[in-house]
Design a protein around this motif. Sequence first.
Motif, mmCIF file in Angstrom:
data_model
loop_
_atom_site.group_PDB
_atom_site.id
_atom_site.type_symbol
_atom_site.label_atom_id
_atom_site.label_comp_id
_atom_site.label_asym_id
_atom_site.label_seq_id
_atom_site.Cartn_x
_atom_site.Cartn_y
_atom_site.Cartn_z
ATOM 1 N N GLY A 36 0.812 -1.210 0.000
ATOM 2 C CA GLY A 36 0.000 0.000 0.000
ATOM 3 C C GLY A 36 0.843 1.256 0.000
ATOM 4 O O GLY A 36 1.980 1.262 0.470
ATOM 5 N N VAL A 37 0.261 2.320 -0.534
ATOM 6 C CA VAL A 37 0.901 3.634 -0.519
ATOM 7 C C VAL A 37 -0.159 4.657 -0.136
ATOM 8 O O VAL A 37 -1.265 4.645 -0.670
ATOM 9 C CB VAL A 37 1.569 3.969 -1.871
ATOM 10 N N THR A 38 0.193 5.512 0.826
ATOM 11 C CA THR A 38 -0.680 6.588 1.266
ATOM 12 C C THR A 38 0.068 7.898 1.071
ATOM 13 O O THR A 38 1.172 8.071 1.596
ATOM 14 C CB THR A 38 -1.065 6.438 2.752
ATOM 15 N N THR A 39 -0.521 8.830 0.334
ATOM 16 C CA THR A 39 0.120 10.118 0.099
ATOM 17 C C THR A 39 -0.062 11.008 1.320
ATOM 18 O O THR A 39 -1.187 11.268 1.748
ATOM 19 C CB THR A 39 -0.461 10.798 -1.158
ATOM 20 N N VAL A 65 -2.949 -2.918 -2.854
ATOM 21 C CA VAL A 65 -3.137 -4.078 -3.723
ATOM 22 C C VAL A 65 -2.885 -5.298 -2.852
ATOM 23 O O VAL A 65 -1.820 -5.437 -2.242
ATOM 24 C CB VAL A 65 -2.168 -4.049 -4.923
ATOM 25 N N PHE A 66 -3.880 -6.176 -2.776
ATOM 26 C CA PHE A 66 -3.809 -7.352 -1.922
ATOM 27 C C PHE A 66 -3.367 -8.562 -2.729
ATOM 28 O O PHE A 66 -3.548 -8.612 -3.943
ATOM 29 C CB PHE A 66 -5.181 -7.634 -1.291
ATOM 30 N N ARG A 70 -6.977 -8.069 -5.487
ATOM 31 C CA ARG A 70 -7.984 -7.087 -5.075
ATOM 32 C C ARG A 70 -7.308 -5.743 -4.812
ATOM 33 O O ARG A 70 -6.227 -5.674 -4.244
ATOM 34 C CB ARG A 70 -8.698 -7.566 -3.811
ATOM 35 N N VAL A 71 -7.962 -4.648 -5.250
ATOM 36 C CA VAL A 71 -7.435 -3.299 -5.078
ATOM 37 C C VAL A 71 -8.411 -2.512 -4.205
ATOM 38 O O VAL A 71 -9.623 -2.588 -4.393
ATOM 39 C CB VAL A 71 -7.255 -2.593 -6.444
#
Length: 159
Positions: A36-39, A65-66, A70-71
Amino acid sequence: MDWRAAYPFAFRAGPLVLRFFSHAEADVRKDVASTGVTTVSGRVMVQAPQTGRVTWLGQGERLRVFAGGRVEHDRPDLDDLLAWRRGNLVFRNGRLADIVAEVNRYTTRKIVLSTPRLAGMRLSGIYNFGKEQDFLEILSRLLPLGVIADPSGYRLVPV
């Protein structure tokens, strides 16, 4: 060298390619279940090379993205997400299995669930790094479980 001076730059995190532009900052996390990416600030371009899909993330947006493909695209609470920077982990009605997995990222003596039926128990609170014994004591007071210590770590057992 200040890495923020090197914009734009790109790197790969699991199945994703991340491109940072003009003072963007992000929290990137990869574990067995997801990447995962969180801005945190600015904008980040996220590309899934296997599909070619490109997603732009603004401040506060997260893309995960799992395993299995799954996104999930959401907006988590940034203060909770970034609490690790202050030495804390914040849980809000989290599953015990997920909480234990997160705490284990920051400990040398691992915690394991003795039975799958403990996994779905729910808990909220703030865990401070380095206070492993306090965390385990709180667990045994708030949930119907006991803690068994051995040289390799701790085992949570139902009571």
